[in-house]
Design a protein around this motif. Structure first.
Motif, PDB file in Angstrom:
ATOM      1  N   MET A   1      42.635  31.702  46.402  1.00 29.70           N
ATOM      2  CA  MET A   1      43.921  31.242  45.866  1.00 29.70           C
ATOM      3  C   MET A   1      45.038  32.042  46.517  1.00 29.70           C
ATOM      4  O   MET A   1      44.972  33.272  46.606  1.00 29.70           O
ATOM      5  N   ILE A   2      46.083  31.341  46.965  1.00 33.50           N
ATOM      6  CA  ILE A   2      47.228  31.983  47.623  1.00 33.50           C
ATOM      7  C   ILE A   2      48.510  31.343  47.090  1.00 33.50           C
ATOM      8  O   ILE A   2      48.643  30.111  47.086  1.00 33.50           O
ATOM      9  N   THR A 148      40.370  28.408  34.230  1.00 31.76           N
ATOM     10  CA  THR A 148      39.252  28.455  35.180  1.00 31.76           C
ATOM     11  C   THR A 148      39.632  29.179  36.464  1.00 31.76           C
ATOM     12  O   THR A 148      38.753  29.628  37.202  1.00 31.76           O
ATOM     13  N   LEU A 149      40.941  29.266  36.769  1.00 33.59           N
ATOM     14  CA  LEU A 149      41.394  29.937  37.994  1.00 33.59           C
ATOM     15  C   LEU A 149      41.771  31.391  37.733  1.00 33.59           C
ATOM     16  O   LEU A 149      41.250  32.307  38.373  1.00 33.59           O
ATOM     17  N   LEU A 152      44.144  33.931  31.236  1.00 32.95           N
ATOM     18  CA  LEU A 152      45.219  34.769  30.712  1.00 32.95           C
ATOM     19  C   LEU A 152      44.706  36.152  30.326  1.00 32.95           C
ATOM     20  O   LEU A 152      45.414  37.150  30.494  1.00 32.95           O
ATOM     21  N   GLY A 153      43.456  36.226  29.835  1.00 33.82           N
ATOM     22  CA  GLY A 153      42.918  37.503  29.385  1.00 33.82           C
ATOM     23  C   GLY A 153      42.789  38.545  30.475  1.00 33.82           C
ATOM     24  O   GLY A 153      42.831  39.752  30.196  1.00 33.82           O
ATOM     25  N   ILE A 154      42.624  38.096  31.727  1.00 36.51           N
ATOM     26  CA  ILE A 154      42.480  39.067  32.829  1.00 36.51           C
ATOM     27  C   ILE A 154      43.672  39.027  33.782  1.00 36.51           C
ATOM     28  O   ILE A 154      43.647  39.669  34.833  1.00 36.51           O
ATOM     29  N   ARG A 583      36.929  37.310  41.504  1.00 39.25           N
ATOM     30  CA  ARG A 583      37.897  36.225  41.754  1.00 39.25           C
ATOM     31  C   ARG A 583      38.811  36.611  42.915  1.00 39.25           C
ATOM     32  O   ARG A 583      39.390  37.692  42.911  1.00 39.25           O
ATOM     33  N   ASN A 584      38.916  35.696  43.883  1.00 42.46           N
ATOM     34  CA  ASN A 584      39.743  35.932  45.065  1.00 42.46           C
ATOM     35  C   ASN A 584      41.173  35.484  44.754  1.00 42.46           C
ATOM     36  O   ASN A 584      41.585  34.364  45.056  1.00 42.46           O
ATOM     37  N   LEU A 585      41.930  36.402  44.117  1.00 40.22           N
ATOM     38  CA  LEU A 585      43.254  36.048  43.597  1.00 40.22           C
ATOM     39  C   LEU A 585      44.321  36.967  44.163  1.00 40.22           C
ATOM     40  O   LEU A 585      44.046  38.110  44.541  1.00 40.22           O
TER      41      LEU A 585
END
Length: 668
Positions: A1-2, A148-149, A152-154, A583-585
Motif C-alpha cells: 500500500m502506498i 482489512t487494510l 484502526l486498532g493498529i 503489513r506492508n504499509l
C-alpha cells in the motif's frame, strides 16, 4: 500500500485547494521519505489528522477532536475563510495490488460547515488500468474494507507522533492505545471476546434449562406422521397409474393427429380456402393470357425478325445518304466549273490548272464510289426514324413486358398445380367427419386424464407439506430433549472450557511476544548502535511493560537510560510491532525527533527513517530535522518529495510550497 496523493480543500488552516503528491519516487527512482517542514502550529498535525479522517471518518482519532461530537468536530475543521456555499474536502489516494492487478483507490470526504445529519459524505473512486469508476458498493462497506487494510486498532503503529513516543518512553507500562494495538496485533482480543461470549452463552442456557420441557404430544405427532406416510404411499401409487393412463391417451392423440394429417383431414379442413385460392389463381392466369394476346397483336412479333430489321435499318441509312449525294452532285459539278473558269481568269500556269482539275476529278470520283450506289429501298427520313424508334424503344419495351408476363404466368401455373394436388389429396366429407371425430375424442381423453393427474399430484404435494410440517414439530420436540441434555452438559463443561481458554491465551501471548521481543531487540540495538549495552528486550505478558537485559543476563534498570535512549526504545517498540504485523504499509511520523541529542538524531536519520517502511512521511520543525539532518538524507538519496508549510498568522492560513524546505538544495 502506498499513499499517492493528498488533496485538502478548506480544511483546518488550509484555505482553498492544496494538492500534495505523496509518491515515494523521483523520475521512477524509489526513495522512501516524503518530508514536510513547518513551524509549530503551522499545519503539520492537520495533515496527519486529514489522513486519519479520510481513512476512518467518525472513528478517526484526530488530535484536535478531544471530546467533541463528530458533527461539532467537522464544523470546527472547516477553514474560517471558507464561503458559506463551499465545502471542506479531503481526497486521499493510495495504490495497492489486488488479485495481481494494480488498483488506485481515492477516498473523498466532504461536508458543509454545519453538516447535514451531523456527518460527512463519502465517495470512493476505483481506478484499474487507467479506467475510473465510482464504487458505491465499496463506499457503503468502507469501514469493513479499511479494517482489512489498516485496522484502526493498529493504526497508531503506523501513524504516530512525537508525543506518543514521548509518552511511551516515560511510562513503565505502555499507554492504553498501545496496549490495545498490541492485543489486536497479537490476536489476544479474540480470546477475550470468546471468554465473554462463553459467559453469555452459559447464562442463556441456565435460563432455558430452568423452564423445563413439555413433551406430552410427542406420541400424537409420531402417529400423525405415520398416517401421513401411508396416505402419501397410496397417493403415489394412484399417481403412477394416472401417469400411465395419461401417456397412453397422449400416444392415442398423436396417432389420431397423424392419421388425420396422412388421410387428408387437415387439407379437407381448409378445402373451402383452397378452392377460393384456386379460383383466384385461375382468374389471374386468364388475365395474364389476355395481356399476352394483346402484346402479340402489336409490334411484339417483329422481335422474331430483329436481325432482318437491323439490316434494313443499315441499308436505309445508306440509301438516304445516296439520295442526298445525287441531289448535291449537280450542284457540286456547277461549282467546280465556276471555280475552274475563275482560275483561268487569274492567268495561272497551265500546270497548276491541270493539278487543280485533277484534284477535283479525284474528289468527285471518291464521293461517287462512296455514295453513288444504287438506291432500291427508297426510304425517306421519316420512314427511317420510325424504324429506329421501333428497334431502339418500342420493341425492347414490349419484349421486357412480355418476359415479365411470361415469368408471372409460369409462377401462377406452378401455384395452381400445387393447389390442385392438395385438393386431390383432401379427404371426402364423410371421411373427414370420421377422422375429425376420432381426433376430438382422443383430445378429450387426454384432457380428462390430465385433469385427474393434476388433482392427484396436487394431493401428493399437500400430503408432503403436511409431512414436512409434522417432521418439524417432531424435530422440535426431539431437539428440545437433546437441547436439555446439551445445555446441562454445556453448563457443566463451561468451567473447563474457561480454564482451557485461559491457558490458550497465556500460551498464545507467550508465543507471539517471543517473536515481538526478538523484533524489538533487533530494532533497538540497530538504532542504539551500542551492541554491548542491551542484549535482550523482554515484554511482560500481563501489562506489556519492557525490561532490558545486558549480555550477562542482568536486568538494566530503565532509569539508567538517557532520555534519548528511552525515546529510541519507544521507537524500536513501535517499529517492532509494525514489523510483526506483517503489513506492508506506509509510516507517518509527526515531530519525529523530539528531545533527542545529535548522536541519537543521527541514528534515527541514518538507520530508521530510510528503512522504517517503503514510504515514510515525516512532519518536522526546523529544530528536529535541521540543516545537518536534511543534508544527510539528501546525500543518501532517501528523500522523494520536500514540502514547506508556511503559516500566515495575520490570515491564519497555511500554504504548501512544493520542492522546498527550510534549507533548499544546492540546485535551488
Amino acid at each position: 500500500m502506498i499513499f499517492t496523493e493528498l488533496i485538502l480543500e478548506n480544511f483546518g488552516p488550509y484555505a482553498g485547494k492544496h494538492i500534495i503528491n505523496l509518491r515515494p519516487e523521483i523520475e521512477e527512482n524509489t526513495r522512501p521519505i516524503i518530508l514536510f517542514g513547518g513551524m509549530n502550529g503551522g499545519g503539520k498535525t492537520t495533515l496527519m489528522d486529514a489522513i486519519r479522517l479520510a481513512l476512518y471518518g467518525s472513528r478517526a482519532q484526530c488530535s484536535t477532536r478531544g471530546n467533541l461530537g463528530y458533527s461539532d468536530f467537522l464544523t470546527q475543521s472547516v477553514n474560517s475563510q471558507t464561503p458559506p456555499y463551499e465545502k471542506a474536502r479531503i481526497y486521499l489516494s493510495f495504490e495497492l495490488f489486488q488479485e495481481d492487478e494494480l488498483v488506485e483507490i481515492t477516498v473523498n470526504r466532504y461536508w458543509e460547515r454545519n453538516p447535514v445529519e451531523g456527518k460527512d459524505h463519502l465517495g470512493i473512486i476505483r481506478t484499474v488500468s487507467g479506467q475510473e469508476s465510482l464504487d458505491t458498493g465499496l463506499a457503503n462497506t468502507w469501514d469493513e474494507y479499511i479494517e482489512t487494510l489498516l485496522p484502526l486498532g493498529i493504526s497508531n503503529l503506523f501513524l504516530f507522533d512525537g508525543e506518543q513516543v514521548k509518552e511511551l518512553a516515560e511510562q513503565d507500562i505502555p499507554p492504553q492505545p498501545v496496549i490495545e494495538a498490541i492485543q489486536s496485533l497479537l490476536g489476544l482480543g479474540l480470546a477475550e471476546k470468546l471468554a465473554i461470549d462463553l459467559e453469555v452463552l452459559v447464562s442463556r442456557k441456565r435460563k432455558q434449562v430452568a423452564k423445563g420441557l413439555q413433551l406430552d404430544n410427542l406420541e400424537k405427532i409420531e402417529a400423525k406422521l405415520k398416517q401421513h406416510y401411508q396416505e402419501e404411499e397410496l397417493a403415489k401409487e394412484e399417481l403412477g397409474k394416472l401417469t400411465n393412463h395419461l401417456k397412453r391417451a397422449q400416444n392415442k392423440e398423436k396417432l389420431a393427429e397423424e392419421k388425420f394429417r396422412v388421410e387428408g383431414g387437415k387439407i379437407a379442413a381448409k378445402k373451402t380456402k383452397l378452392d377460393l385460392e384456386k379460383k383466384d389463381l385461375e382468374t389471374s392466369l386468364d388475365t395474364l393470357r389476355k395481356n399476352l394476346t394483346q402484346l402479340a397483336a402489336g409490334v411484339l412479333p417483329l422481335g422474331l425478325i430483329t436481325p432482318l430489321l437491323q439490316q434494313v435499318q443499315n441499308l436505309g441509312e445508306q440509301d438516304l445518304k445516296s439520295q442526298q449525294f445525287k441531289m448535291a452532285q449537280s450542284i457540286l459539278k456547277e461549282r467546280d466549273e465556276r471555280l475552274l473558269s475563275y482560275l483561268n481568269q487569274l492567268n495561272l500556269k497551265s500546270d497548276n490548272l491541270e493539278k487543280i482539275n485533277n484534284f477535283l476529278s479525284q474528289e468527285n470520283q471518291q464521293l461517287t464510289e462512296e455514295y453513288g450506289i444504287e438506291s432500291w429501298l427508297n426510304l425517306n427520313e421519316e420512314d427511317l426514324k420510325q424504324l429506329n424508334d421501333l428497334l431502339n424503344l418500342q420493341l425492347p419495351l414490349q419484349l421486357n413486358l412480355a418476359q415479365e408476363q411470361l415469368s408471372r404466368l409460369h409462377h401462377l401455373e406452378t401455384e395452381l398445380e400445387s393447389k390442385e394436388k392438395e385438393l386431390v389429396l383432401s379427404a371426402s366429407p364423410e371421411d373427414y367427419d370420421k377422422l375429425d371425430k376420432a381426433l376430438q375424442e382422443a383430445k378429450q381423453e387426454v384432457r380428462k386424464c390430465q385433469t385427474a393427474y393434476d388433482l392427484c399430484n396436487h394431493r401428493c404435494q399437500e400430503i408432503q407439506k403436511a409431512i414436512k410440517k409434522t417432521k418439524q414439530e417432531l424435530e422440535k420436540y426431539s431437539q428440545d430433549a437433546l437441547d436439555y441434555k446439551n445445555d446441562e452438559h454445556l453448563i457443566k463443561s463451561a468451567a473447563r472450557v474457561q480454564e482451557t481458554l485461559k491457558l490458550f491465551k497465556e500460551r498464545l501471548t507467550l508465543k507471539k511476544l517471543n517473536k515481538l521481543e526478538g523484533e524489538v531487540t533487533e530494532c533497538f540495538r540497530y538504532l542504539l548502535h551500542k551492541s554491548d549495552l542491551v542484549h535482550r528486550v523482554a515484554i511482560d505478558t500481563q501489562n506489556f511493560s519492557l525490561s532490558l537485559y545486558d549480555p550477562t543476563g542482568k536486568v538494566i534498570p530503565k532509569h539508567r537510560l538517557s532520555a534519548g535512549e528511552k525515546q529510541l526504545l519507544a521507537i524500536a517498540f513501535l517499529w517492532g510491532l509494525a514489523r510483526v504485523s506483517g503489513r506492508n504499509l506506509p509510516v507517518a511520523i509527526d515531530t519525529p525527533l523530539g528531545r533527542l541529542d545529535s548522536s541519537h538524531r543521527n541514528n534515527l536519520v541514518e538507520r530508521y527513517f530510510p528503512t522504517a517502511s517503503h514510504q515514510v512521511i515525516l512532519l518536522s520543525t526546523d529544530t528536529e530535522i535541521g540543516k545537518t539532518e536534511v543534508q544527510k538524507l539528501r546525500e543518501i538519496d532517501a528523500i522523494a518529495k520536500e514540502y514547506l508549510l508556511k503559516y500566515d498568522s495575520s490570515q491564519r492560513q497555511t500554504t504548501v510550497h512544493p520542492n522546498s524546505y527550510f534549507w533548499p538544495t544546492e540546485k535551488e
